[in-house]
Structure formats: C-alpha cells, structure tokens
Scaffold this active site. Structure first.
Site, PDB file in Angstrom:
ATOM      1  N   TRP A   1       0.827  -1.199   0.000  1.00 35.35           N
ATOM      2  CA  TRP A   1       0.000   0.000   0.000  1.00 35.35           C
ATOM      3  C   TRP A   1       0.866   1.255   0.000  1.00 35.35           C
ATOM      4  O   TRP A   1       0.546   2.237  -0.661  1.00 35.35           O
ATOM      5  CB  TRP A   1      -0.915   0.006   1.224  1.00 35.35           C
ATOM      6  CG  TRP A   1      -1.713   1.263   1.354  1.00 35.35           C
ATOM      7  CD1 TRP A   1      -2.789   1.640   0.601  1.00 35.35           C
ATOM      8  CD2 TRP A   1      -1.493   2.334   2.287  1.00 35.35           C
ATOM      9  NE1 TRP A   1      -3.246   2.877   1.010  1.00 35.35           N
ATOM     10  CE2 TRP A   1      -2.471   3.315   2.044  1.00 35.35           C
ATOM     11  CE3 TRP A   1      -0.566   2.541   3.305  1.00 35.35           C
ATOM     12  CZ2 TRP A   1      -2.551   4.495   2.775  1.00 35.35           C
ATOM     13  CZ3 TRP A   1      -0.643   3.718   4.040  1.00 35.35           C
ATOM     14  CH2 TRP A   1      -1.627   4.676   3.773  1.00 35.35           C
ATOM     15  N   HIS A   2       1.989   1.210   0.696  1.00 28.61           N
ATOM     16  CA  HIS A   2       2.830   2.393   0.801  1.00 28.61           C
ATOM     17  C   HIS A   2       3.659   2.643  -0.462  1.00 28.61           C
ATOM     18  O   HIS A   2       4.082   3.780  -0.695  1.00 28.61           O
ATOM     19  CB  HIS A   2       3.770   2.276   2.006  1.00 28.61           C
ATOM     20  CG  HIS A   2       3.097   2.550   3.314  1.00 28.61           C
ATOM     21  ND1 HIS A   2       2.565   1.566   4.109  1.00 28.61           N
ATOM     22  CD2 HIS A   2       2.855   3.719   3.968  1.00 28.61           C
ATOM     23  CE1 HIS A   2       2.033   2.108   5.194  1.00 28.61           C
ATOM     24  NE2 HIS A   2       2.192   3.406   5.137  1.00 28.61           N
ATOM     25  N   GLY A   3       3.939   1.624  -1.247  1.00 26.68           N
ATOM     26  CA  GLY A   3       4.743   1.841  -2.447  1.00 26.68           C
ATOM     27  C   GLY A   3       4.892   0.582  -3.265  1.00 26.68           C
ATOM     28  O   GLY A   3       4.610  -0.528  -2.802  1.00 26.68           O
TER      29      GLY A   3
END
Length: 412
Positions: free
Chosen positions: A245-247
């Site tokens: 989700w973050h990258g």
C-alpha cells in the site's frame, strides 16, 4: 413455499456477495493501476479508496441501514481527512457529523482558541521541523556514497523525525480544523516513538490504518480463530499488504516484512505486561524499538534496497569525518542563525553545526518527553501564554511557507 423463500433468500445473498466482491475488486484494481502504472497519480488516492471499501463492506454487513448519495459524498470527501486520514468508519463519521450539525451555533471562543493553538503546533511541526529535516534527508540520500558513519546515522534519524513531524503535524491540523466546527476526529497518532516494542508502536502509529487492516484484512483471513500458525501467517500478510500500500518497490516489501517479522516474534515471546517494566528497562526497550523502526524507515525512504543497504552500511564503514557543511547548513534558518552569529556561541568549535544540534534537541524533547499536541490543547489553561505561543508559532510558520513541500503521506 418455505423452500422457495429459502431459495430466493439464498439467491439474494449470493447476488449481494457477488456485488460486494466486484465493488471491492474494482476499488483495489483502480488503486493498483494508479500505483503501478506510472501514469497520473491522484492525490491521496489510497485514503479515499479505503474509505470506499469500508463503506461498501459495512453496507453489505448491515452496519449502514440505507444509502444516501449526499451522505456518501460527505463521508468520502470530508476535507480535513481526505488527504491523509484518519480512516473513519461511516457509522463513526455520521454520528460526529450529526453532533456537529446539532451543536449550538453560538461561537465557543475558548474552543476556538484551543483549536487555533493546536493548529499552530501542527503547522510548526510541518513547516519548521519536518521540512527542515527533509532538506537534510534529501542531501544525505543524494550523497550516500560519501557519508561518514555519524552522518549516515544522522540522516536515518533525520528521516525518522521528518516522517514523525510531517504526519503528526497533519493530524494536529486536521483535528484542529474539525474542532473549530464541533467535529472530533479519531486519534491517529499517539507518540509512537515512545513505544516499548513493535506491538506498542502499531497501537500508536497511524492508528486508524491498523484498525482498517485488522477489520477488513486480518479478521476476514481468519484472524486468530484458526490456530497460532495461521494467525502468524495472517499477521505477515497484513504487513506485506501494508508495504504494498505504501509503495510499489521491493524496498517497501522489505519494510513491511521487517515490521511483520518482529511483530510476529514479539507476539510469540512477549511475557509480562509492559506497564510493569522498570523505568530503566522501558528506556532501553523504547530506544531499541526506535532504532529498529528507524532502520526500517531507511528502506521506506530509499529508492531501492541497494541504496538502503548502502546507507546502513555507511553507518559502520563510513569512518570518522567532520559533518559536511552542506548537511548542517540545512538547519541554518535565518531567524535562528542570525541570533547565534551575534552570541558567544560563534566562538565555539561546533558553532557551524549548532543549529543542527538545536533542532535535534528540540525534536527529541517533543517526541520522547512531551505530551501529544492534542492533549496539550485540550487540557491547557487558555490565556495570555497560549495566545502568545499561538501567535508566535503561526507567524513563524506562515512566513516560512514558501519552501514547504507536500505532505509525505499524500504520496500513498
């Protein structure tokens, strides 16, 4: 007749589940498309995508009784939380919204002053602290190969502090804006670097995201209902999903795995409750947790696993060297540097680096020894001191706005 009614009910249930699966999948696919395609990336797309998934699932479960387009749009587009959260369930949001609408329209000046004080603290964290640390972080990651050991350690710590003040500052400002209209956002940030272990950290950092993954990923996977081994697998899945989700780089997978592995190990071996620890043990555990989280953040910030490992390696093999003037100069804000230049501090050997050490001292004091800004704003005595502090923080931050970067979490 009963069998026909049962058959119709089963058909409706199956159709509802199919619609739910399609709607959730459509949101997830659109999110993955924007994250991995390299095309235009809508601002904070993850946050309102997660809100949409939450709304859809809660409606399927019967937690939302009826659909209203106006209420749905208000929930998704509520401006204080749209960019970086916190993530709120629709039920919680609607209750707060109704309370704000039913509030006495007369202006509560004391509440307004508290909100302004909280907003000024959040703006100061972002503009003065986070963005100043961010300049030093950018220099460090652009010059990894030439960093000395101390410089490499400082760059990692600077990024840890940058993230903290960037996200914490936004949470403070969002809560302050909502406080002005009688709306209370859920707490999303609770002094996470005071955590004594990784379990404690995730009860304090991005609290609503942890709750979201627990409710909509961990529990549907089986949670802890299917044995210990399955529980640990589910926890690892949650952290790997969080990394994705973050990258979209492997470095984010490593970041998620680092947190997941330590989280699982801690769940396996944890003993007595942390509130029974002696003060000395709590300090050691807090420091070790901070060091581990900071090392994990290196992978979060680096452009690749190789760059992250190179920075960590420089901590051990960079050797002893004087801190680069370009690094310490990042902290020489005019309003501070001019004062130092006319004081006896300029005659000391560390004068050039004095602003950097001052920023570090202030950051450590706020992060590890101060109460939350929200707690301070709610419990302080409103008067001359708070008014002066609000004015100073607001004016200082506003005149420094020209060089402000975007919020880090808007990229996720």
């Amino acid at each position: 007749m009963k069998s026909d009614a049962y058959g119709k009910a089963s058909t409706v249930a199956a159709r509802s589940k199919l619609i739910l699966a399609f709607a959730v999948l459509a949101n997830v696919v659109s999110l993955l498309f924007f994250k991995f395609s390299g095309v235009f990336f809508p601002v904070a797309v993850s946050f309102y995508t997660f809100n949409q998934i939450s709304y859809i699932v809660d409606m399927y479960r019967g937690e939302i009784e009826e659909f209203s387009l106006l209420d749905y749009l208000a929930y998704i587009l509520f401006f204080p939380k749209i960019l970086q959260g916190p993530l709120m369930g629709y039920g919680e949001f609607s209750k707060e919204l109704e309370g704000a609408i039913d509030t006495d329209p007369a202006i509560d000046y004391e509440l307004l002053l508290r909100a302004l004080f909280l907003f000024s603290m959040g703006l100061f964290k972002k503009v003065i602290l986070a963005d100043t640390f961010g300049q030093a972080v950018n220099f460090g990651f652009d010059a990894v190969a030439g960093l000395g050991s101390l410089e490499a350690i400082l760059v990692a710590v600077f990024y840890s502090f940058q993230l903290y003040f960037d996200f914490s500052g936004y949470c403070d400002m969002a809560s302050a804006v909502c406080m002005m209209i009688g709306f209370e956002l859920p707490q999303n940030f609770d002094s996470p670097y005071k955590a004594v272990n990784i379990l404690d950290f995730w009860k304090r950092w991005h609290i609503t995201l942890t709750k979201f993954f627990t409710k909509y990923v961990y529990i549907p996977l089986g949670g802890n209902r299917k044995g210990m081994a399955r529980m640990y697998v589910n926890l690892m899945i949650v952290f790997l999903v969080s990394g994705l989700w973050h990258g979209n780089g492997w470095n984010f997978i490593v970041w998620g795995a680092m947190h997941g592995v330590l989280y699982v190990i801690t769940r396996m071996v944890r003993g007595k409750k942390e509130d029974k620890l002696s003060a000395a043990v709590r300090v050691v555990k807090t420091l070790l947790t901070f060091v581990y989280v900071t090392l994990a953040w290196v992978f979060f910030r680096a452009s690749s696993i190789r760059e992250a490992l190179e920075l960590i390696g420089r901590m051990f093999v960079g050797g002893h060297k004087r801190i680069a003037t370009q690094l310490s100069a990042c902290f020489q804000l005019d309003e501070i540097w001019y004062v130092i230049k006319v004081t006896p501090i300029m005659k000391l050997p560390f004068a050039w680096e004095s602003c950097m050490w001052l920023f570090l001292i202030v950051a450590v004091a706020i992060i590890f020894f101060s109460k939350n800004a929200i707690t301070i704003a709610k419990n302080c005595k409103v008067g001359v001191k708070t008014t002066i502090a609000t004015a100073i923080l607001l004016v200082w931050s506003i005149i420094s706005l020209a060089g402000v970067s975007t919020f880090l979490y808007m990229n996720f």
